[in-house]
Write a protein that holds these residues in place. Structure first.
Motif, PDB file in Angstrom:
ATOM      1  N   UNK A 188      25.034  46.428  38.045  1.00 12.03           N
ATOM      2  CA  UNK A 188      25.113  47.701  37.312  1.00 12.03           C
ATOM      3  C   UNK A 188      26.480  48.351  37.526  1.00 12.03           C
ATOM      4  N   UNK A 189      27.031  48.208  38.747  1.00  8.41           N
ATOM      5  CA  UNK A 189      28.337  48.813  39.051  1.00  8.41           C
ATOM      6  C   UNK A 189      29.443  48.234  38.186  1.00  8.41           C
ATOM      7  N   UNK A 190      29.266  46.983  37.733  1.00  7.31           N
ATOM      8  CA  UNK A 190      30.281  46.371  36.872  1.00  7.31           C
ATOM      9  C   UNK A 190      30.461  47.100  35.561  1.00  7.31           C
ATOM     10  N   UNK A 191      29.442  47.826  35.121  1.00  9.72           N
ATOM     11  CA  UNK A 191      29.528  48.553  33.843  1.00  9.72           C
ATOM     12  C   UNK A 191      30.508  49.717  33.929  1.00  9.72           C
ATOM     13  N   UNK A 192      30.283  50.719  34.800  1.00 11.06           N
ATOM     14  CA  UNK A 192      31.263  51.815  34.865  1.00 11.06           C
ATOM     15  C   UNK A 192      32.643  51.348  35.330  1.00 11.06           C
ATOM     16  N   UNK A 193      32.668  50.304  36.195  1.00 12.15           N
ATOM     17  CA  UNK A 193      33.961  49.793  36.648  1.00 12.15           C
ATOM     18  C   UNK A 193      34.731  49.171  35.477  1.00 12.15           C
ATOM     19  N   UNK A 194      34.026  48.384  34.661  1.00 12.22           N
ATOM     20  CA  UNK A 194      34.675  47.789  33.495  1.00 12.22           C
ATOM     21  C   UNK A 194      35.127  48.842  32.499  1.00 12.22           C
ATOM     22  N   UNK A 195      34.278  49.840  32.275  1.00 11.41           N
ATOM     23  CA  UNK A 195      34.639  50.924  31.347  1.00 11.41           C
ATOM     24  C   UNK A 195      35.894  51.642  31.845  1.00 11.41           C
ATOM     25  N   UNK A 235      25.564  48.648  26.798  1.00 15.08           N
ATOM     26  CA  UNK A 235      25.885  49.965  27.362  1.00 15.08           C
ATOM     27  C   UNK A 235      27.384  50.092  27.608  1.00 15.08           C
ATOM     28  N   UNK A 236      27.987  49.034  28.171  1.00 13.64           N
ATOM     29  CA  UNK A 236      29.424  49.085  28.466  1.00 13.64           C
ATOM     30  C   UNK A 236      30.247  49.219  27.186  1.00 13.64           C
ATOM     31  N   UNK A 265      33.023  55.501  23.404  1.00 15.98           N
ATOM     32  CA  UNK A 265      32.798  56.935  23.597  1.00 15.98           C
ATOM     33  C   UNK A 265      33.868  57.554  24.493  1.00 15.98           C
ATOM     34  N   UNK A 266      34.235  56.854  25.569  1.00 14.72           N
ATOM     35  CA  UNK A 266      35.202  57.428  26.498  1.00 14.72           C
ATOM     36  C   UNK A 266      36.633  57.359  25.980  1.00 14.72           C
TER      37      UNK A 266
END
Length: 261
Positions: free
Chosen positions: A48-55, A110-111, A117-118
């Motif tokens: 799951x941490x890979x998602x915000x880290x990748x973003x 999600x990513x 969005x970001x």
């Protein structure tokens, strides 16, 4: 050396470390056919941490190696998590594969959505979404490692985790951290992400030294001192052993019936 080139070289080195970090752990799990001591929740948290880290790495336009690194982290974490399900909870291969593929699709979707969005938020000079991504990735990575700290506290040993994996992962954190420093602008949040996990892995190494290596060395030194200080006494010798014996023990056994006759 141009700073972006240095960042790319260091980031690539960190990505290589992160690309192979879990392979020793995966191999050990396969070889011993169990994952006892390895925290499945750690692997899930890392996935799951890979998602915000990748973003964060993609939207902040960090070097390409760091952008790919997060995707590799998610994939290998899910593979290791599947091993925990297969060996630990006795799930079937089909069930494990279904769980991994489903999560990959969900996390990938999600990513992708967050990246678009970001980028819009960044164009509007909104800083808090990127701060949130950095904090989330740092917290999830740290939470995964902290699961092992609880296991170490309960069992007073570092078990189930490969120190080769820990070393490679810590090296990946270190190279990634330094690559962020060599970016054209120093990214404090990026440094926090990789620095937090690096500190926690150093703590695991220290625990391994205290709870695993030192007791092993103490026990080994005790055995060696006992072997040196206690000479072999006659009553400790085998019954067929004699200072003046010329025939073998088997010869004595074979001749014994003849002597009785």
């Amino acid at each position: 050396m141009d700073i972006p080139i240095a960042a790319n070289i260091l980031g690539t080195t960190g990505a290589i470390c992160w690309s192979i970090q879990l392979l020793p752990q995966i191999f050990i799990n396969y070889r011993r056919h169990n994952t006892e001591g390895l925290q499945g929740s750690m692997m899930l948290l890392w996935a799951v941490a890979g998602v915000p880290l990748g973003v964060y790495n993609i939207v902040e336009e960090l070097n390409v190696a760091l952008r790919v690194q997060a995707q590799i982290l998610t994939f290998l974490s899910l593979v290791t998590w599947a091993q925990c399900l297969y060996y630990g909870k006795k799930y079937s291969i089909l069930k494990c594969a279904t769980a991994v593929i489903s999560l990959l699709m969900i996390l990938g979707g999600i990513e992708t959505g967050l990246i678009f969005a970001l980028r819009v938020a960044k164009d509007r000079n909104l800083e808090w979404p990127m701060i949130l991504m950095a904090v989330l990735s740092a917290c999830l990575l740290a939470a995964g490692v902290l699961r092992h700290y609880w296991d170490i506290y309960v069992h007073r040993t570092v078990r189930g985790i490969s120190f080769i994996f820990v070393g490679i992962d810590a090296a990946g954190d270190l190279f990634s951290l330094v690559s962020v420093v060599f970016e054209s602008r120093i990214d404090a949040l990026g440094m926090v992400i990789y620095g937090t996990e690096l500190v926690l892995w150093i703590g695991v190494f220290i625990c391994g030294f205290v709870f695993n290596f030192l007791p092993w060395m103490t026990e080994r030194s005790k055995k060696e001192s006992v072997e040196r200080e206690e000479p072999l006494s006659l009553h400790q010798m085998p019954s067929s052993t004699s200072v003046f014996r010329t025939a073998s023990g088997s010869d004595v056994v074979r001749r014994a019936p003849q002597q009785r006759s």
